[in-house]
Write an enzyme that holds these catalytic residues in place. Structure first.
Site, PDB file in Angstrom:
ATOM      1  N   ASP A 145       0.841  -1.191   0.000  1.00 51.76           N
ATOM      2  CA  ASP A 145       0.000   0.000   0.000  1.00 51.76           C
ATOM      3  C   ASP A 145       0.882   1.248   0.000  1.00 51.76           C
ATOM      4  OD1 ASP A 145       0.963   0.129   2.583  1.00 51.76           O
ATOM      5  OD2 ASP A 145      -0.848  -0.729   3.456  1.00 51.76           O
ATOM      6  N   HIS A 174       0.236  -8.837  -4.124  1.00 54.85           N
ATOM      7  CA  HIS A 174      -0.700  -7.839  -3.597  1.00 54.85           C
ATOM      8  C   HIS A 174       0.092  -6.540  -3.437  1.00 54.85           C
ATOM      9  CE1 HIS A 174      -4.203  -6.576  -1.091  1.00 54.85           C
ATOM     10  NE2 HIS A 174      -3.284  -5.812  -0.522  1.00 54.85           N
ATOM     11  N   ASP A 201      -1.193 -17.967  -5.463  1.00 50.94           N
ATOM     12  CA  ASP A 201      -0.685 -16.759  -6.119  1.00 50.94           C
ATOM     13  C   ASP A 201      -1.855 -15.903  -6.594  1.00 50.94           C
ATOM     14  OD1 ASP A 201       0.731 -14.868  -7.495  1.00 50.94           O
ATOM     15  OD2 ASP A 201       1.392 -16.215  -9.094  1.00 50.94           O
ATOM     16  N   GLU A 244       1.488 -10.512  -0.358  1.00 49.85           N
ATOM     17  CA  GLU A 244       2.017  -9.168  -0.116  1.00 49.85           C
ATOM     18  C   GLU A 244       3.446  -9.299   0.411  1.00 49.85           C
ATOM     19  OE1 GLU A 244      -0.293  -6.724   2.559  1.00 49.85           O
ATOM     20  OE2 GLU A 244       0.631  -4.887   1.785  1.00 49.85           O
TER      21      GLU A 244
END
Ligand SMILES: *[C@@H]1O[C@H](CO)[C@@H](O)[C@H](O)[C@H]1NC(C)=O
Ligand SMILES: *[C@@H]1O[C@H](CO)[C@@H](O)[C@H](O)[C@H]1NC(C)=O
Ligand SMILES: *[C@@H]1O[C@H](CO)[C@@H](O)[C@H](O)[C@H]1NC(C)=O
Length: 487
Positions: A91, A404, A456, A465
């Protein structure tokens, strides 16, 4: 089958060699290409990962060219310059405490293995990666008793799936001060900047002072481990007795010599500081002083952690997956693996130079055995695994394709300069089946579950992530292993 899987990761371990030969042979047919690992290759691009995670104005020599400037107004609303630093994971939030740990561990790797890193041609890159973090922290420390500890927040950030270059989410900055205390990092310059003194004087828990962090990085261990960790680093950096005295006098009250650990992480730092303290015993001056007894107690706790990683404690060991990977918990387990591999590697060097063996319930372990186990864990990351999955992105052929990661999963700014909105990212990119357009080279993903299963899938954030505080420890370990190949 299960019995075989149990030890595949350990095939490099001399100790188990005789049991493993048969396994090796039976697996060779299945996994022909996964049994030799190129640590030099793994290391050679490892610092690229930190460039992928950069926030701020990217420099002319930025090698990860699909990224672009971002977060250029960070701090503006608050009247401070908070441009720079790193996004922690997939993020776009800048979380102070995990970032500080990342920089400290990278620095520790350079302190221990600077020659090996230089030998691989990565020294300048490593220093640049450290400086990108320290420059940011220096800016964020705007006053002796103020440290800006976070920019952005998890809730509004996670509501959107956007490239950092497009962010429309809140870039609110959060500070710690006398009323919201908590120190944020270990400073290596020891220049008496007062951050340690501030943290010691105004004690408080990370997620209570910076409340928005609670749902994302709650601190389980509180601040006492960080105070000891910082005091020991400052002692190493400055040689000032006061810092050592602090770590000795508070050893009991802060848990340094009472906690027996089974994990080492950005939050729970006891095992790391116990290892640092115990290694001080090699110096004559620490064996003479009143320090000896306390340092030996630290050592006993360090040994507990290391033995429990090695499965050599009689009652309490770190769990493993069927395939032999250390397993602490399902969400981003690889961080615990790479951090353990780091402490084991550093301690094996310590055992060798001080001519000692690690004393565990189930026998003494020599430096070679300790290092062999650390190596087995790195090998797991590089694909020595029942499923032959490579967890180091961009290394080999079968690494995860759907990390991710916001920036990684959307066409880069270089390819598409058009604005991609908050939920448009979810609609057009997150839910796609296709591989990510940008490979986050040398990221270590969260890794498999306790049954060695790994899916995956971009939605599977627990496994796909990556975070800065996993790869950081691997840099030192890879350089050590690569250095051994060169000898
Ligand atoms: C093994 O673990 C137990 C329980 O944590 C602990 O009491 C004991 O001291 C450990 N042994 C060693 C050698 O660390
Ligand atoms: C190992 O796993 C078991 C079962 O999940 C758990 O109860 C135990 O606490 C774990 N041990 C450690 C040291 O984490
Ligand atoms: C550990 O267990 C072994 C085998 O049961 C025993 O011989 C040994 O004395 C134990 N060690 C400690 C320190 O408890």
């Amino acid at each position: 089958m299960e019995e075989k899987r149990q030890h595949l990761c350990l095939t490099q371990n001399k100790f188990l060699h005789h049991w493993c030969c048969t396994l090796l042979i039976s697996f060779l047919a299945i996994l022909p290409s996964t049994l030799s690992f190129n640590y030099g290759k793994a290391l050679s691009k490892s610092l690229l990962y930190f460039e992928s995670q950069r926030s701020g104005r990217l420099p002319y020599n930025q090698r990860v060219t699909w990224r672009h400037h971002s977060g250029l107004s960070d701090g503006l609303e608050q009247g401070v310059d908070l441009v720079g630093g790193y996004y922690d994971a997939g993020d776009n939030v800048k979380f102070g405490l995990p970032m500080a740990f990342t920089i400290t561990m990278l620095s520790w790797g350079v302190i221990e293995y600077g020659d090996e890193i230089a030998g691989a041609g990565e020294y300048t890159h490593a220093l640049e990666a450290i400086k990108w973090g320290t420059d940011y922290f220096i800016k964020a420390h705007t006053h002796p008793n103020i440290l800006w500890a976070q920019v952005g927040d998890g809730d509004s950030d996670h509501y959107c799936w956007q490239r950092p270059e497009d962010m429309t989410t809140s870039r609110q900055a959060y500070k710690i001060d006398e009323r919201n205390p908590r120190f944020g990092r270990s400073r290596r310059d020891g220049s008496g900047n007062g951050l340690f003194e501030f943290g010691d004087k105004y004690r408080g828990k990370y997620d209570e002072s910076v409340r928005v962090v609670k749902g994302y990085y709650p601190s389980v261990s509180g601040f006492k481990d960080e105070l000891l960790w910082e005091a020991l680093w400052l002692y190493k950096a400055t040689d000032k007795e006061d810092y050592l005295r602090y770590a000795l006098q508070n050893a009991n009250e802060f848990g340094g010599i009472t906690w027996s650990m089974n994990e080492f992480s950005w939050d729970v730092k006891f095992a790391g500081l116990q290892v640092i303290a115990s290694m001080l015993l090699v110096e004559e001056k620490h064996r003479k002083m009143e320090s000896k007894l306390v340092l030996e107690q630290y050592r006993s706790k360090a040994e507990h952690y290391l033995c429990s990683c090695l499965n050599k404690n009689n009652t309490s060991n770190v769990n493993r997956t069927l395939g032999g990977l250390l397993y602490v918990r399902q969400w981003n387990n690889m961080q615990y693996v790479s951090n353990a591999a780091f402490l084991l590697t550093v301690y094996s060097d310590h055992l060798r130079v001080s001519n000692q063996r690690l004393r565990c319930d189930r026998g003494k372990m020599g430096p070679e055995e300790v290092l062999a186990f650390a190596k087995s864990q790195v090998d797991c990351i590089l694909g020595a695994y029942p499923m032959a999955t490579i967890y180091l992105v961009g290394y080999g052929a079968s690494y995860p394709q759907r990390m991710h990661h916001r920036g990684g999963s959307i066409d880069s700014y270089r390819v598409n300069e058009g604005f991609i909105g908050c939920t448009q990212g979810y609609d057009d990119w997150f839910h796609r089946k296709e591989p990510n357009p940008n490979v986050i080279i040398r990221a270590v993903v969260g890794g498999p579950d306790q049954m060695d299963e790994f899916s995956d899938d971009r939605k599977n954030f627990m496994q796909t992530e990556a975070c800065t505080y996993s790869t950081t420890s691997l840099v030192g370990v890879l350089s050590k292993l690569h250095g051994l190949e060169e000898d």
